[in-house]
Design a protein around this motif. Structure first.
Motif, mmCIF file in Angstrom:
data_model
loop_
_atom_site.group_PDB
_atom_site.id
_atom_site.type_symbol
_atom_site.label_atom_id
_atom_site.label_comp_id
_atom_site.label_asym_id
_atom_site.label_seq_id
_atom_site.Cartn_x
_atom_site.Cartn_y
_atom_site.Cartn_z
ATOM 1 N N PHE A 62 -1.529 -14.265 21.648
ATOM 2 C CA PHE A 62 -2.557 -14.445 20.630
ATOM 3 C C PHE A 62 -2.134 -13.779 19.335
ATOM 4 O O PHE A 62 -1.297 -12.882 19.326
ATOM 5 C CB PHE A 62 -3.911 -13.918 21.097
ATOM 6 N N LEU A 63 -2.713 -14.260 18.266
ATOM 7 C CA LEU A 63 -2.520 -13.679 16.942
ATOM 8 C C LEU A 63 -3.870 -13.350 16.352
ATOM 9 O O LEU A 63 -4.834 -14.085 16.533
ATOM 10 C CB LEU A 63 -1.798 -14.659 16.021
ATOM 11 N N SER A 64 -3.908 -12.242 15.641
ATOM 12 C CA SER A 64 -5.130 -11.845 14.936
ATOM 13 C C SER A 64 -5.099 -12.383 13.518
ATOM 14 O O SER A 64 -4.047 -12.467 12.901
ATOM 15 C CB SER A 64 -5.231 -10.323 14.877
ATOM 16 N N LYS A 65 -6.285 -12.739 13.029
ATOM 17 C CA LYS A 65 -6.412 -13.180 11.640
ATOM 18 C C LYS A 65 -6.487 -11.957 10.741
ATOM 19 O O LYS A 65 -7.042 -10.947 11.160
ATOM 20 C CB LYS A 65 -7.687 -14.007 11.461
ATOM 21 N N PRO A 66 -6.004 -12.020 9.544
ATOM 22 C CA PRO A 66 -5.259 -13.122 8.931
ATOM 23 C C PRO A 66 -3.851 -13.192 9.525
ATOM 24 O O PRO A 66 -3.226 -12.173 9.833
ATOM 25 C CB PRO A 66 -5.228 -12.760 7.448
ATOM 26 N N ILE A 67 -3.341 -14.402 9.663
ATOM 27 C CA ILE A 67 -2.044 -14.630 10.301
ATOM 28 C C ILE A 67 -0.938 -14.575 9.255
ATOM 29 O O ILE A 67 -1.027 -15.217 8.218
ATOM 30 C CB ILE A 67 -2.020 -16.001 11.000
ATOM 31 N N LYS A 68 0.100 -13.824 9.571
ATOM 32 C CA LYS A 68 1.275 -13.759 8.699
ATOM 33 C C LYS A 68 2.265 -14.816 9.171
ATOM 34 O O LYS A 68 2.526 -14.956 10.368
ATOM 35 C CB LYS A 68 1.891 -12.379 8.758
ATOM 36 N N LEU A 69 2.795 -15.584 8.230
ATOM 37 C CA LEU A 69 3.673 -16.702 8.543
ATOM 38 C C LEU A 69 4.873 -16.274 9.388
ATOM 39 O O LEU A 69 5.222 -16.935 10.367
ATOM 40 C CB LEU A 69 4.141 -17.391 7.263
ATOM 41 N N GLY A 70 5.492 -15.174 9.052
ATOM 42 C CA GLY A 70 6.654 -14.703 9.806
ATOM 43 C C GLY A 70 6.311 -14.401 11.253
ATOM 44 O O GLY A 70 7.069 -14.743 12.174
ATOM 45 N N LEU A 71 5.170 -13.776 11.480
ATOM 46 C CA LEU A 71 4.741 -13.471 12.841
ATOM 47 C C LEU A 71 4.407 -14.744 13.615
ATOM 48 O O LEU A 71 4.721 -14.862 14.804
ATOM 49 C CB LEU A 71 3.536 -12.534 12.815
ATOM 50 N N LEU A 72 3.801 -15.712 12.944
ATOM 51 C CA LEU A 72 3.517 -16.996 13.577
ATOM 52 C C LEU A 72 4.812 -17.666 14.023
ATOM 53 O O LEU A 72 4.930 -18.116 15.164
ATOM 54 C CB LEU A 72 2.746 -17.911 12.628
ATOM 55 N N LYS A 73 5.804 -17.726 13.142
ATOM 56 C CA LYS A 73 7.087 -18.327 13.494
ATOM 57 C C LYS A 73 7.727 -17.607 14.676
ATOM 58 O O LYS A 73 8.203 -18.241 15.623
ATOM 59 C CB LYS A 73 8.040 -18.292 12.299
ATOM 60 N N ASP A 74 7.762 -16.278 14.624
ATOM 61 C CA ASP A 74 8.367 -15.498 15.707
ATOM 62 C C ASP A 74 7.666 -15.739 17.037
ATOM 63 O O ASP A 74 8.311 -15.868 18.078
ATOM 64 C CB ASP A 74 8.336 -14.004 15.385
ATOM 65 N N THR A 75 6.345 -15.806 17.001
ATOM 66 C CA THR A 75 5.577 -16.017 18.226
ATOM 67 C C THR A 75 5.818 -17.414 18.796
ATOM 68 O O THR A 75 5.986 -17.582 20.008
ATOM 69 C CB THR A 75 4.073 -15.786 17.974
ATOM 70 N N LEU A 76 5.854 -18.421 17.938
ATOM 71 C CA LEU A 76 6.139 -19.779 18.407
ATOM 72 C C LEU A 76 7.537 -19.875 19.005
ATOM 73 O O LEU A 76 7.739 -20.503 20.051
ATOM 74 C CB LEU A 76 5.973 -20.783 17.264
#
Length: 87
Positions: A62-76
């Motif tokens: 899971f990710l907490s809002k607000p989502i940082k683009l770099g963290l989203l990419k790393d998690t995916l």
């Protein structure tokens, strides 16, 4: 009524959705049809109890809002074997 199967590489869902369905319902529906699809839950509630609930319900991460683009990419990337770059 016959259910249609739809294969996804990955799913991102907010836990709070407008309308009659919740993000947890989305997770349950996906897990019923396909246990291998990585599911990333997005929530504004980042406490440990919420994290454990989401993981126990079938989310992979899971990710907490607000989502940082770099963290989203790393998690995916962590949960999927990508054949092409994201964004």
């Amino acid at each position: 009524r016959q259910r249609q199967m739809c294969i996804r590489d990955r799913v991102i869902t907010d836990i709070v959705l407008a309308g009659a369905i919740s993000g947890l319902s989305v997770i349950h529906h996906i897990r019923r049809d396909n246990s291998n699809t990585p599911i990333l839950a997005v929530t504004s509630h980042s406490d440990k109890a919420r994290r454990m609930q989401l993981l126990m319900q079938g989310a992979n991460d899971f990710l907490s809002k607000p989502i940082k683009l770099g963290l989203l990419k790393d998690t995916l990337l962590k949960w999927t074997a990508l054949k092409k770059p994201i964004m």
